[in-house]
Design an enzyme around this catalytic site. Structure first.
Site, short mmCIF file in Angstrom:
data_model
loop_
_atom_site.label_atom_id
_atom_site.label_comp_id
_atom_site.label_asym_id
_atom_site.label_seq_id
_atom_site.Cartn_x
_atom_site.Cartn_y
_atom_site.Cartn_z
N ILE A 63 -117.54 -33.85 54.48
CA ILE A 63 -116.87 -32.53 53.57
C ILE A 63 -116.19 -32.73 53.47
CG2 ILE A 63 -117.55 -30.95 55.15
CD1 ILE A 63 -118.81 -32.41 50.78
N ASP A 102 -131.06 -29.04 54.69
CA ASP A 102 -129.84 -29.24 54.93
C ASP A 102 -129.25 -29.09 53.46
OD1 ASP A 102 -127.23 -29.64 56.14
OD2 ASP A 102 -127.24 -31.22 54.67
N LYS A 154 -121.69 -24.18 54.92
CA LYS A 154 -123.31 -24.21 55.26
C LYS A 154 -124.24 -24.96 55.33
CE LYS A 154 -125.17 -26.96 52.95
NZ LYS A 154 -126.17 -28.49 53.36
N SER A 178 -110.81 -32.02 65.61
CA SER A 178 -111.58 -32.86 65.25
C SER A 178 -111.69 -33.86 66.85
CB SER A 178 -111.64 -33.86 63.64
OG SER A 178 -112.85 -34.02 63.17
N ARG A 179 -112.58 -34.40 66.69
CA ARG A 179 -112.38 -35.09 67.91
C ARG A 179 -111.91 -36.88 67.82
NH1 ARG A 179 -118.61 -33.83 69.14
NH2 ARG A 179 -118.23 -35.35 67.41
P1 NAP Z 1 -119.94 -34.72 58.80
O1 NAP Z 1 -119.74 -36.18 58.82
O2 NAP Z 1 -121.78 -35.66 59.77
O3 NAP Z 1 -119.81 -33.66 60.27
C1 NAP Z 1 -118.44 -33.44 60.32
C2 NAP Z 1 -117.69 -33.85 61.74
O4 NAP Z 1 -118.39 -32.75 62.71
C3 NAP Z 1 -117.78 -34.66 62.30
O5 NAP Z 1 -116.41 -35.93 60.99
C4 NAP Z 1 -117.50 -34.86 63.33
O6 NAP Z 1 -115.93 -35.13 63.88
C5 NAP Z 1 -117.56 -33.31 63.36
N1 NAP Z 1 -118.25 -33.31 64.85
C6 NAP Z 1 -120.09 -34.49 64.69
N2 NAP Z 1 -120.89 -33.27 65.57
C7 NAP Z 1 -119.70 -32.95 66.58
C8 NAP Z 1 -120.07 -32.12 67.18
N3 NAP Z 1 -121.24 -32.47 68.28
N4 NAP Z 1 -119.22 -31.46 67.77
C9 NAP Z 1 -118.43 -30.93 67.28
N5 NAP Z 1 -118.17 -31.69 66.23
C10 NAP Z 1 -118.47 -32.68 65.83
O7 NAP Z 1 -121.00 -33.96 58.52
P2 NAP Z 1 -120.77 -33.79 57.08
O8 NAP Z 1 -121.60 -34.03 56.25
O9 NAP Z 1 -119.23 -33.29 56.94
O10 NAP Z 1 -121.38 -31.82 57.47
C11 NAP Z 1 -120.34 -30.86 57.63
C12 NAP Z 1 -121.49 -29.67 57.32
O11 NAP Z 1 -120.80 -29.53 55.76
C13 NAP Z 1 -122.32 -29.82 57.11
O12 NAP Z 1 -122.77 -27.93 57.48
C14 NAP Z 1 -123.33 -29.26 55.91
O13 NAP Z 1 -124.60 -28.84 55.64
C15 NAP Z 1 -122.05 -29.21 55.47
N6 NAP Z 1 -121.83 -29.88 53.85
C16 NAP Z 1 -122.11 -31.40 54.18
C17 NAP Z 1 -122.15 -31.62 51.93
C18 NAP Z 1 -122.07 -33.58 52.34
O14 NAP Z 1 -122.16 -33.80 51.07
N7 NAP Z 1 -122.09 -34.48 53.61
C19 NAP Z 1 -122.13 -31.28 51.56
C20 NAP Z 1 -122.00 -29.81 51.44
C21 NAP Z 1 -122.02 -29.54 53.04
P3 NAP Z 1 -115.35 -35.54 65.20
O15 NAP Z 1 -116.20 -36.80 66.08
O16 NAP Z 1 -113.83 -35.96 64.13
O17 NAP Z 1 -114.83 -34.32 66.07
#
Ligand code: NAP
Length: 307
Positions: A13, A167, A89, A35-36
């Site tokens: 995101i 979600d 969110k 970020s990790r």
């Molecule tokens: P994602 O790509 O799976 O996660 C975002 C980043 O968070 C990962 O790249 C990782 O970065 C870090 N992360 C993952 N696990 C972690 C852990 N155990 N501890 C600390 N950091 C961790 O997810 P995303 O799709 O971006 O979604 C993130 C948030 O945005 C969620 O709450 C989701 O509901 C919201 N969101 C997503 C979308 C969508 O379309 N994907 C749309 C709107 C809102 P590092 O490995 O570099 O730390």
């Protein structure tokens, strides 16, 4: 005043929405990321938020975009350091932890924004205005999408606190709670858990309100083909349809509102306004409805889900 912003949790995101929205808003200067594994080109990058906050004292605000189960500790670190905080969110893994964050923000005199991007979809305010001027009889919410298309390889959404189909479903609830003229509450729910997962792949929730509204919300992650992100309302002024995730509004088939999607630019304008005005915005209603669905829900086991 330009807001020096840092982003934490550089993943899908952040790349899809946060970075372009921030780049297009002159109120912000992106100064650092933590970020990790993820990195943002052209700014300072750190492996953890604590390291970043210690090394870059000029940061005014942080956007926390990691999965909800890992957000609280990062938010406490940012608030303790006196930073304004935007929470993606859903704002956290539990209601209690987000309430604690709101209290901490108030104590520190900084802004906390529990953001709901779907509320910034272009036709949401028009739908709210329409419903305010008529009598609502029934509402149907259909949020059905293909999890393999939208969440490929994301393990956290299936883990406790990841919310599963809620979600995306919480996005529908964030719109519903914005457009309805009075509060609703769940009266029953069915949650379908794949036998190999800790979060539901589908859910049906019934709601009502003080006037006996008939509201049914159906969330399903097994939808292939056309995807549905629709809310339909039977009213005294006709059938209102808010479709495409809040992008289009029609009444009795007549299109009333359709503008290009601008959710994240709007969300960042709101965050800047909150900071400028010294206010917070922490509406927990969508997360509370999800918690209520888990509390009331009848659980059924369905076929195992494999990526
Ligand atoms: P994602 O790509 O799976 O996660 C975002 C980043 O968070 C990962 O790249 C990782 O970065 C870090 N992360 C993952 N696990 C972690 C852990 N155990 N501890 C600390 N950091 C961790 O997810 P995303 O799709 O971006 O979604 C993130 C948030 O945005 C969620 O709450 C989701 O509901 C919201 N969101 C997503 C979308 C969508 O379309 N994907 C749309 C709107 C809102 P590092 O490995 O570099 O730390």
């Amino acid at each position: 005043m330009t807001i020096s912003l840092a982003i934490v949790g550089v993943g899908k995101i952040v790349r899809d929405q946060h970075l372009p929205a921030v780049a297009g808003n002159a109120d912000y200067r992106l100064v650092a990321a933590a970020s990790r594994n993820g990195r943002v080109e052209g700014i300072e990058n750190f492996g953890a938020i604590g390291e970043m906050l210690a090394a870059v004292p000029s940061i005014d605000a942080v956007s926390l975009c990691m999965p909800p189960q890992y957000r609280y500790a990062a938010a406490v670190a940012a608030l303790d350091a006196g930073k304004h905080v935007l929470l993606e969110k859903p704002p956290g893994a539990t209601l209690s932890e987000v309430e604690d964050l709101a209290a901490r923000a108030a104590e520190k005199g900084v802004s906390l924004f529990a953001s709901w991007h779907s509320r910034h979809a272009p036709a949401v305010e028009a739908a709210r205005g329409f419903l305010a001027g008529t009598r609502l009889r029934a509402m149907r919410v259909s949020w059905k999408e293909d999890v393999r298309q939208w969440h490929p390889g994301q393990a956290w959404i299936w883990q406790p606190g990841g919310l599963g189909v809620f979600d995306p479903g919480i996005n529908a609830l964030s719109i519903v709670t914005r457009i309805l003229p009075q509060p609703v509450f769940a009266t029953g729910a069915t949650l379908e858990f794949p036998e190999n997962r800790d979060a539901p792949i589908a859910a049906t929730i019934r709601f009502t309100d003080a006037d006996g509204l008939d509201l049914l919300a159906e969330f399903d992650w097994r939808q292939t083909g056309p995807q549905s992100w629709d809310i339909e309302a039977e009213t005294d002024a006709g059938v209102m349809r808010l479709s495409e995730g809040g992008a289009k509004l029609s009444v009795d088939g007549r299109l009333l509102h359709a503008e290009p999607e601008q959710e994240y630019p709007s969300l960042y304008r709101r965050f800047a306004a909150l900071i400028r005005d010294g206010r917070s915005d922490v509406d927990l209603a969508p997360l509370r409805h999800v918690a209520d669905a888990f509390m009331l829900g009848r659980r059924t086991l369905v076929d195992a889900f494999h990526d």
